[in-house]
Motif scaffolding. Structure first.
Motif, PDB file in Angstrom:
ATOM      1  N   GLU A  40      12.078  14.317 -13.894  1.00  0.00           N
ATOM      2  CA  GLU A  40      12.139  12.972 -14.464  1.00  0.00           C
ATOM      3  C   GLU A  40      12.313  11.949 -13.327  1.00  0.00           C
ATOM      4  N   LEU A  41      11.207  11.465 -12.818  1.00  0.00           N
ATOM      5  CA  LEU A  41      11.238  10.472 -11.745  1.00  0.00           C
ATOM      6  C   LEU A  41      10.594   9.159 -12.133  1.00  0.00           C
ATOM      7  N   MET A  42       9.798   9.194 -13.197  1.00  0.00           N
ATOM      8  CA  MET A  42       8.969   8.026 -13.465  1.00  0.00           C
ATOM      9  C   MET A  42       9.773   6.800 -13.839  1.00  0.00           C
ATOM     10  N   GLY A  43      10.917   6.964 -14.513  1.00  0.00           N
ATOM     11  CA  GLY A  43      11.727   5.793 -14.861  1.00  0.00           C
ATOM     12  C   GLY A  43      12.243   5.074 -13.636  1.00  0.00           C
ATOM     13  N   ALA A  44      12.795   5.857 -12.716  1.00  0.00           N
ATOM     14  CA  ALA A  44      13.319   5.256 -11.484  1.00  0.00           C
ATOM     15  C   ALA A  44      12.189   4.726 -10.607  1.00  0.00           C
ATOM     16  N   VAL A  45      11.078   5.474 -10.548  1.00  0.00           N
ATOM     17  CA  VAL A  45       9.949   5.048  -9.706  1.00  0.00           C
ATOM     18  C   VAL A  45       9.367   3.738 -10.216  1.00  0.00           C
ATOM     19  N   GLU A  46       9.273   3.601 -11.524  1.00  0.00           N
ATOM     20  CA  GLU A  46       8.724   2.359 -12.079  1.00  0.00           C
ATOM     21  C   GLU A  46       9.608   1.171 -11.743  1.00  0.00           C
ATOM     22  N   THR A  47      10.908   1.347 -11.850  1.00  0.00           N
ATOM     23  CA  THR A  47      11.827   0.254 -11.513  1.00  0.00           C
ATOM     24  C   THR A  47      11.748  -0.100 -10.032  1.00  0.00           C
ATOM     25  N   ILE A  48      11.728   0.931  -9.188  1.00  0.00           N
ATOM     26  CA  ILE A  48      11.644   0.688  -7.739  1.00  0.00           C
ATOM     27  C   ILE A  48      10.333  -0.004  -7.385  1.00  0.00           C
ATOM     28  N   ARG A  49       9.247   0.419  -8.050  1.00  0.00           N
ATOM     29  CA  ARG A  49       7.952  -0.196  -7.751  1.00  0.00           C
ATOM     30  C   ARG A  49       7.942  -1.679  -8.122  1.00  0.00           C
ATOM     31  N   GLN A  50       8.460  -2.036  -9.276  1.00  0.00           N
ATOM     32  CA  GLN A  50       8.496  -3.442  -9.677  1.00  0.00           C
ATOM     33  C   GLN A  50       9.399  -4.277  -8.741  1.00  0.00           C
ATOM     34  N   ALA A  51      10.572  -3.719  -8.445  1.00  0.00           N
ATOM     35  CA  ALA A  51      11.468  -4.446  -7.542  1.00  0.00           C
ATOM     36  C   ALA A  51      10.866  -4.574  -6.150  1.00  0.00           C
ATOM     37  N   GLY A  52      10.191  -3.505  -5.698  1.00  0.00           N
ATOM     38  CA  GLY A  52       9.564  -3.552  -4.375  1.00  0.00           C
ATOM     39  C   GLY A  52       8.458  -4.582  -4.296  1.00  0.00           C
ATOM     40  N   ILE A  53       7.657  -4.680  -5.337  1.00  0.00           N
ATOM     41  CA  ILE A  53       6.582  -5.677  -5.351  1.00  0.00           C
ATOM     42  C   ILE A  53       7.161  -7.091  -5.284  1.00  0.00           C
ATOM     43  N   ILE A 106       0.839  -1.206   0.000  1.00  0.00           N
ATOM     44  CA  ILE A 106       0.000   0.000   0.000  1.00  0.00           C
ATOM     45  C   ILE A 106       0.871   1.251   0.000  1.00  0.00           C
ATOM     46  N   TRP A 107       1.889   1.249   0.842  1.00  0.00           N
ATOM     47  CA  TRP A 107       2.781   2.399   0.875  1.00  0.00           C
ATOM     48  C   TRP A 107       3.551   2.545  -0.435  1.00  0.00           C
ATOM     49  N   LEU A 108       3.958   1.436  -1.009  1.00  0.00           N
ATOM     50  CA  LEU A 108       4.690   1.504  -2.274  1.00  0.00           C
ATOM     51  C   LEU A 108       3.813   2.104  -3.378  1.00  0.00           C
ATOM     52  N   MET A 109       2.559   1.685  -3.434  1.00  0.00           N
ATOM     53  CA  MET A 109       1.669   2.223  -4.456  1.00  0.00           C
ATOM     54  C   MET A 109       1.355   3.688  -4.188  1.00  0.00           C
ATOM     55  N   GLY A 110       1.161   4.062  -2.932  1.00  0.00           N
ATOM     56  CA  GLY A 110       0.874   5.464  -2.605  1.00  0.00           C
ATOM     57  C   GLY A 110       2.034   6.376  -2.946  1.00  0.00           C
TER      58      GLY A 110
END
Length: 419
Positions: free
Chosen positions: A92-105, A73-77
């Protein structure tokens, strides 16, 4: 109304500056906090209800998923807040955020699975209902499942970070040969542990020993590389698993009975009592409920003419396999055998030697000659022998002037002339 004017002015100023994304991001973080708290509260209540209803697996699932679910929940928020930041501030944050989100999941799902496997292992070892599972099997399955989850998670992380899994697998196939040669001992211990898990020659808590090596003790842990054994003097012994593929291993913990094998000797003087003693000992063992006589061999027989005893042996098995209880039973059996022997007036033999002399011993000197003369039949021969012995034993250094022997010797030699 005057109190609300600063707020209105602040919001108007934000709208004029196109910085309303800050409020949106703050609202998303606040909503994430609330949702995380609510979801955690709901899952905790469901966990308690499942626990009270003895729904063990459902309870373990709720308990395992609660922390990782909060993390998701925190990762998605935070990802949503980062997207708003990207839209409002043109960062430009979306590239890094997308990678972190996938790795975090991937990491959070792995965390959930590992927690669930660990809770399942504890439940199998200490169940609320039913018998506990075999520690060796449960440990092996749980370790194998955790290893599978971790390997899959590593591959998922590599994929999320942009690496090609096929390339990694190809590198593993080519480099596996070099790694195998470099770590052959490690691999040998790994497959040795796998053999232990599959064949199960022993389990945690078993007493094991090897006639090939100085290995004896109680198994405390079976790992992938080595097995820890606690010796009877309480020292830990770490044995590489590959060793067990090359040696013979005894497992006394799995014996069905313990054996009593003793040899008892009685005196040769009690040979006429041997049959009754053997019969009474056999009957005593048959009447003892602690002795296994239905499915195991019972032998009590006279079998040896020993050097200083007549030996019979006792061969039987106890029903218990407990070490302390076995020795108590054995002590009681041995004392009863001693009582049976004593009851017939016989005695337990001990090493002795008896010397038989066929003729009287001939002593040296005058006493020996007199002893020999006592065996003669003629008194005349006795007197002649006495005179010969007296002459033979007369000292050669006696003189005529000797105060003791002189006058008598002179008188004998002169024919006994008188005064």
């Amino acid at each position: 109304m005057e109190l609300l004017d600063p707020i209105k002015n602040f919001l108007t100023d934000l709208a004029d500056r196109d910085q309303l994304w800050i409020l949106h991001a703050f609202a998303v973080v606040l909503a994430t906090l609330v949702v995380a708290m609510v979801v955690s509260f709901i899952v905790k209540r469901l966990e308690k209800k499942a626990d009270s209803a003895n729904a063990i697996w459902l309870m373990m699932a709720f308990r395992s998923v609660r922390p990782p679910l909060k993390g998701i929940i925190w990762l998605m928020g935070i990802s949503w807040a980062s997207y708003l930041t990207h839209q409002g501030a043109d960062i430009e944050l979306m590239g890094a955020v997308e990678t972190i989100r996938q790795a975090g999941i991937v990491l959070l799902v792995t965390w959930f699975l590992v927690r669930f496997i660990r809770l399942g292992e504890k439940e199998f070892l200490n169940p609320r209902v039913g018998e506990p599972g075999d520690p060796t099997t449960v440990g092996a399955v749980s370790k194998l499942l955790r290893a599978s989850v971790v390997i899959t998670a590593v591959l998922g992380l590599l994929q999320a970070l942009g690496y090609s899994i096929s390339g990694v697998l190809a590198f593993g196939g080519v480099g596996g040969i070099a790694v195998g040669f470099a770590a052959k001992d490690l691999l040998a211990n790994f497959f040795g542990g796998l053999t232990i898990y599959m064949d199960r020659p022993f389990a945690v808590g078993d007493w094991v020993r090897s006639p090939d090596k100085e290995i004896e003790g109680v198994v405390e842990n079976i790992g992938w590389r080595q097995t820890r054994i606690r010796t009877f003097d309480r020292r830990p012994l770490y044995v590489p698993n590959a060793t067990f593929t090359q040696i013979s291993v005894e497992n006394p913990s799995r014996m069905e009975n313990r054996r009593i094998l003793e040899t008892i000797g009685i005196r040769y003087d009690d040979v006429d009592k041997m049959g009754d003693i053997v019969a009474d000992v056999r009957q005593m063992l048959l009447d003892d409920e602690r002795i296994e006589t239905d499915h195991q061999t019972l032998i009590v027989n006279f079998n040896t003419f020993a050097a200083s005893s007549l030996d019979f042996f006792v061969y039987t098995f106890t029903k218990t396999v407990n070490w302390v209880e076995f020795h108590e039973i054995k002590q009681d059996v041995m004392l009863k055998i001693a009582d049976i022997i004593a009851g017939y007036g016989a005695e337990i033999a001990f090493p002795t030697s008896t010397l038989h002399v066929p003729e009287p011993v001939r002593l040296s000197g005058r006493e020996g000659e007199r002893t020999s003369r006592s065996e003669r039949e003629s008194p005349a021969e006795d007197k002649a022998a006495d005179r010969a012995a007296d002459k033979h034993q007369e000292p050669s250094n006696r003189s005529a002037g000797d105060a003791t022997y002189g006058p008598e010797v002179d008188g004998e030699q002169s024919g006994g002339d008188g005064d």
